[in-house]
Design a protein around this motif. Sequence first.
Motif, mmCIF file in Angstrom:
data_model
loop_
_atom_site.group_PDB
_atom_site.id
_atom_site.type_symbol
_atom_site.label_atom_id
_atom_site.label_comp_id
_atom_site.label_asym_id
_atom_site.label_seq_id
_atom_site.Cartn_x
_atom_site.Cartn_y
_atom_site.Cartn_z
ATOM 1 N N GLN B 163 0.826 -1.208 0.000
ATOM 2 C CA GLN B 163 0.000 0.000 0.000
ATOM 3 C C GLN B 163 0.857 1.252 0.000
ATOM 4 O OE1 GLN B 163 -2.718 -0.393 3.232
ATOM 5 N NE2 GLN B 163 -3.477 -2.324 2.421
ATOM 6 N N LEU B 164 1.940 1.204 0.712
ATOM 7 C CA LEU B 164 2.854 2.345 0.744
ATOM 8 C C LEU B 164 3.424 2.607 -0.644
ATOM 9 C CD1 LEU B 164 4.568 4.415 2.423
ATOM 10 C CD2 LEU B 164 6.320 2.635 2.522
ATOM 11 N N LEU B 165 3.801 1.530 -1.320
ATOM 12 C CA LEU B 165 4.358 1.663 -2.660
ATOM 13 C C LEU B 165 3.344 2.291 -3.603
ATOM 14 C CD1 LEU B 165 6.247 -1.734 -2.987
ATOM 15 C CD2 LEU B 165 7.292 0.526 -2.915
ATOM 16 N N VAL B 166 2.112 1.854 -3.477
ATOM 17 C CA VAL B 166 1.051 2.391 -4.322
ATOM 18 C C VAL B 166 0.891 3.886 -4.044
ATOM 19 C CG1 VAL B 166 -1.449 2.397 -4.677
ATOM 20 C CG2 VAL B 166 -0.202 0.236 -4.631
ATOM 21 N N ALA B 167 0.865 4.235 -2.780
ATOM 22 C CA ALA B 167 0.695 5.637 -2.389
ATOM 23 C C ALA B 167 1.876 6.484 -2.851
ATOM 24 C CB ALA B 167 0.530 5.732 -0.877
ATOM 25 N N GLN B 168 3.094 5.919 -2.733
ATOM 26 C CA GLN B 168 4.305 6.641 -3.146
ATOM 27 C C GLN B 168 4.297 6.902 -4.645
ATOM 28 O OE1 GLN B 168 7.421 4.130 -1.664
ATOM 29 N NE2 GLN B 168 7.939 5.516 0.010
ATOM 30 N N GLU B 169 3.904 5.868 -5.360
ATOM 31 C CA GLU B 169 3.849 5.972 -6.810
ATOM 32 C C GLU B 169 2.857 7.061 -7.210
ATOM 33 O OE1 GLU B 169 2.201 2.745 -9.544
ATOM 34 O OE2 GLU B 169 4.219 2.065 -9.057
ATOM 35 N N GLU B 170 1.740 7.023 -6.566
ATOM 36 C CA GLU B 170 0.678 7.987 -6.839
ATOM 37 C C GLU B 170 1.152 9.414 -6.537
ATOM 38 O OE1 GLU B 170 -3.003 8.660 -8.404
ATOM 39 O OE2 GLU B 170 -1.715 6.895 -8.350
ATOM 40 N N LEU B 173 3.577 10.675 -9.180
ATOM 41 C CA LEU B 173 2.884 11.100 -10.390
ATOM 42 C C LEU B 173 2.193 12.440 -10.158
ATOM 43 C CD1 LEU B 173 1.259 7.715 -11.473
ATOM 44 C CD2 LEU B 173 3.149 8.873 -12.606
ATOM 45 N N TYR B 174 1.654 12.561 -9.027
ATOM 46 C CA TYR B 174 0.921 13.756 -8.636
ATOM 47 C C TYR B 174 1.844 14.970 -8.604
ATOM 48 C CZ TYR B 174 -3.198 15.743 -6.351
ATOM 49 O OH TYR B 174 -4.313 16.442 -6.056
ATOM 50 N N LYS B 175 3.003 14.763 -7.951
ATOM 51 C CA LYS B 175 3.988 15.837 -7.797
ATOM 52 C C LYS B 175 4.570 16.259 -9.135
ATOM 53 C CE LYS B 175 6.045 15.369 -3.197
ATOM 54 N NZ LYS B 175 7.155 14.688 -2.482
ATOM 55 N N SER B 176 4.929 15.287 -9.940
ATOM 56 C CA SER B 176 5.598 15.594 -11.196
ATOM 57 C C SER B 176 4.648 16.126 -12.251
ATOM 58 C CB SER B 176 6.312 14.352 -11.719
ATOM 59 O OG SER B 176 5.373 13.325 -11.898
ATOM 60 N N GLY B 177 3.380 16.127 -11.914
ATOM 61 C CA GLY B 177 2.396 16.680 -12.841
ATOM 62 C C GLY B 177 2.170 15.819 -14.062
ATOM 63 N N SER B 229 -13.143 10.959 -7.409
ATOM 64 C CA SER B 229 -12.682 11.684 -8.593
ATOM 65 C C SER B 229 -12.517 13.160 -8.328
ATOM 66 C CB SER B 229 -13.666 11.479 -9.744
ATOM 67 O OG SER B 229 -14.875 12.145 -9.453
ATOM 68 N N CYS B 230 -11.569 13.712 -8.947
ATOM 69 C CA CYS B 230 -11.287 15.143 -8.935
ATOM 70 C C CYS B 230 -10.343 15.349 -10.096
ATOM 71 C CB CYS B 230 -10.663 15.552 -7.596
ATOM 72 S SG CYS B 230 -10.537 17.332 -7.464
ATOM 73 N N THR B 231 -9.219 15.982 -9.883
ATOM 74 C CA THR B 231 -8.250 16.033 -10.964
ATOM 75 C C THR B 231 -7.716 14.626 -11.215
ATOM 76 O OG1 THR B 231 -6.630 16.587 -9.288
ATOM 77 C CG2 THR B 231 -7.503 18.405 -10.594
ATOM 78 N N THR B 232 -7.618 13.896 -10.119
ATOM 79 C CA THR B 232 -7.164 12.521 -10.220
ATOM 80 C C THR B 232 -8.330 11.590 -9.918
ATOM 81 O OG1 THR B 232 -5.130 13.259 -9.244
ATOM 82 C CG2 THR B 232 -5.441 10.898 -9.427
ATOM 83 N N HIS B 233 -8.408 10.560 -10.639
ATOM 84 C CA HIS B 233 -9.416 9.555 -10.307
ATOM 85 C C HIS B 233 -8.694 8.359 -9.708
ATOM 86 C CE1 HIS B 233 -12.908 11.211 -12.626
ATOM 87 N NE2 HIS B 233 -11.914 11.990 -13.009
ATOM 88 N N ILE B 234 -9.007 8.132 -8.508
ATOM 89 C CA ILE B 234 -8.357 6.995 -7.861
ATOM 90 C C ILE B 234 -9.401 5.954 -7.542
ATOM 91 C CG2 ILE B 234 -7.097 6.215 -5.844
ATOM 92 C CD1 ILE B 234 -5.858 9.049 -5.810
ATOM 93 N N ALA B 235 -9.236 4.854 -8.090
ATOM 94 C CA ALA B 235 -10.224 3.813 -7.820
ATOM 95 C C ALA B 235 -9.604 2.771 -6.911
ATOM 96 C CB ALA B 235 -10.662 3.177 -9.116
ATOM 97 N N LEU B 236 -10.284 2.573 -5.861
ATOM 98 C CA LEU B 236 -9.821 1.533 -4.952
ATOM 99 C C LEU B 236 -10.716 0.335 -5.176
ATOM 100 C CD1 LEU B 236 -9.434 3.846 -1.909
ATOM 101 C CD2 LEU B 236 -7.572 2.756 -3.143
ATOM 102 N N HIS B 237 -10.146 -0.566 -5.812
ATOM 103 C CA HIS B 237 -10.940 -1.738 -6.123
ATOM 104 C C HIS B 237 -10.768 -2.774 -5.031
ATOM 105 C CE1 HIS B 237 -11.200 -5.769 -8.300
ATOM 106 N NE2 HIS B 237 -12.391 -5.416 -7.927
ATOM 107 N N LEU B 238 -11.851 -3.059 -4.431
ATOM 108 C CA LEU B 238 -11.741 -3.972 -3.302
ATOM 109 C C LEU B 238 -12.472 -5.247 -3.575
ATOM 110 C CD1 LEU B 238 -12.393 -1.220 -0.784
ATOM 111 C CD2 LEU B 238 -10.309 -2.543 -0.851
ATOM 112 N N ARG B 239 -11.681 -6.295 -3.635
ATOM 113 C CA ARG B 239 -12.314 -7.597 -3.702
ATOM 114 C C ARG B 239 -12.495 -8.024 -2.272
ATOM 115 N NH1 ARG B 239 -9.480 -11.673 -5.980
ATOM 116 N NH2 ARG B 239 -7.501 -10.664 -5.638
#
Lengths: 207, 246
Positions: B163-170, B173-177, B229-239
């Motif tokens: 989860q941390l990796l996912v958040a870091q990646e996000e 991307l967010y920071k670098s525009g 959703s906003c500028t970014t759409h983040i979908a948390l897909h939960l099985r």
Amino acid sequence: MTGYFSMAKKTYDLLFKLLLIGDSGVGKTCVLFRFSDDAFNTTFISTIGIDFKIKTVELQGKKIKLQIWDTAGQERFHTITTSYYRGAMGIMLVYDITNAKSFENISKWLRNIDEHANEDVERMLLGNKCDMEDKRVVPKAKGEQIAREHGIRFFETSAKANINIEKAFLTLAEDILRKTPVKEPNSENVDISSGGGVTGWKSKCCS
Amino acid sequence: PPKCIYDFLGFCCYININLILVGEVEVMEFGEESSPVLAFEKDAFELTVEDVYDISYVIGRDLLKVSSKGDEVSDLQFRIVRVLEMFESLVNKYNLSVEELKMERDNLKTELDRIVKESSSGQGMQAAGPNQLVVDLADPNRPRFTMQELKEVLQERNQLKAQLLVAQEELQLYKSGILPQTEPAMVEVALDTPAATEPITRYSSLLTTEICADSNNNSKGGSKHLFLSCTTHIALHLRGQSFNKI
């Protein structure tokens, strides 16, 4: 599910799950650390149970996220580590060219793969620490021979000297990619549960 | 000094008493004040066989003086010889027994020392079977957790790491525009275990603080989607089924 996600752009196209196995101290963690962080640490810290790292590579125009599981070589973690074999699409079996016992145990590790991993798993044999030529006890030819006998690829590597590390991972990923039917990526997930939910792989290769 | 109880018999032969014992007969002369007499003054339990010989010598010598007065003394002489023989055996046996007991005692003492040392230094495998391990409760590094517990902890650790990796990646991307305005990026986390509900709840609430959340919950085939959703759409897909909390 597919319809919903296909409209979204993902940061990668495919997710491959790899597994590192082999005797304790052969350098599995170092091999992985060299690949993921391009670094090497000389202090030996035995892996507890199971760990993983993620590295995204690009192959044939596809972004492939490699989720690489690093197992503890010690026998006491056997029950934990073997439960991770089932989800692996590729397994790297590592031995140490300066440790004869680790080479002798290859057959034991191959038996573990037969017992616990998917039948169609890609296997690869690595003879690590090839920078230590003066302490070598396993000739390169012996590694090549056992790999040939089992029909698997073989590389001599050095995490310390950065020899063949990236090549080994990319080759394994390519071999998996070759078997992967071209299909719109959908449900590749960071699946951190042990064994079980191999999303995307089983369904792909069996459908 | 006399070498056996029969020394005094030499005197007996000399005075013509019927004696069958020959061979080791020795005739020896001692002064009245010589050492053999001292044997009489010794403690009974400190007597050696040599003392018995001294005693027999003195008795023999004294008998010699008496025997000249009549033949009836010779019977007595034989009995005295017999008693001295018994005396010799007893003293001999006694000394041997004491020696044996001393040796036995020393052996047991060393054996005891060895066992005490062993049990205090090593953890002592004596009570454990071939496949058992004795655990020292005083050892702070003794094993305390089961393999199942370790497995669960490792699973949770790896889950959080993912989860941390996912958040870091996000975030990257967010920071670098890089995140395009038109094509929303999506991050997807699949969690198979119910235990994952907690961190994901926190994760999504964290995101809603930064992103104006417009969440619509879809139910499709047993799985639930949370769509932010906003500028970014983040979908948390939960099985999994335990997402109703949010």
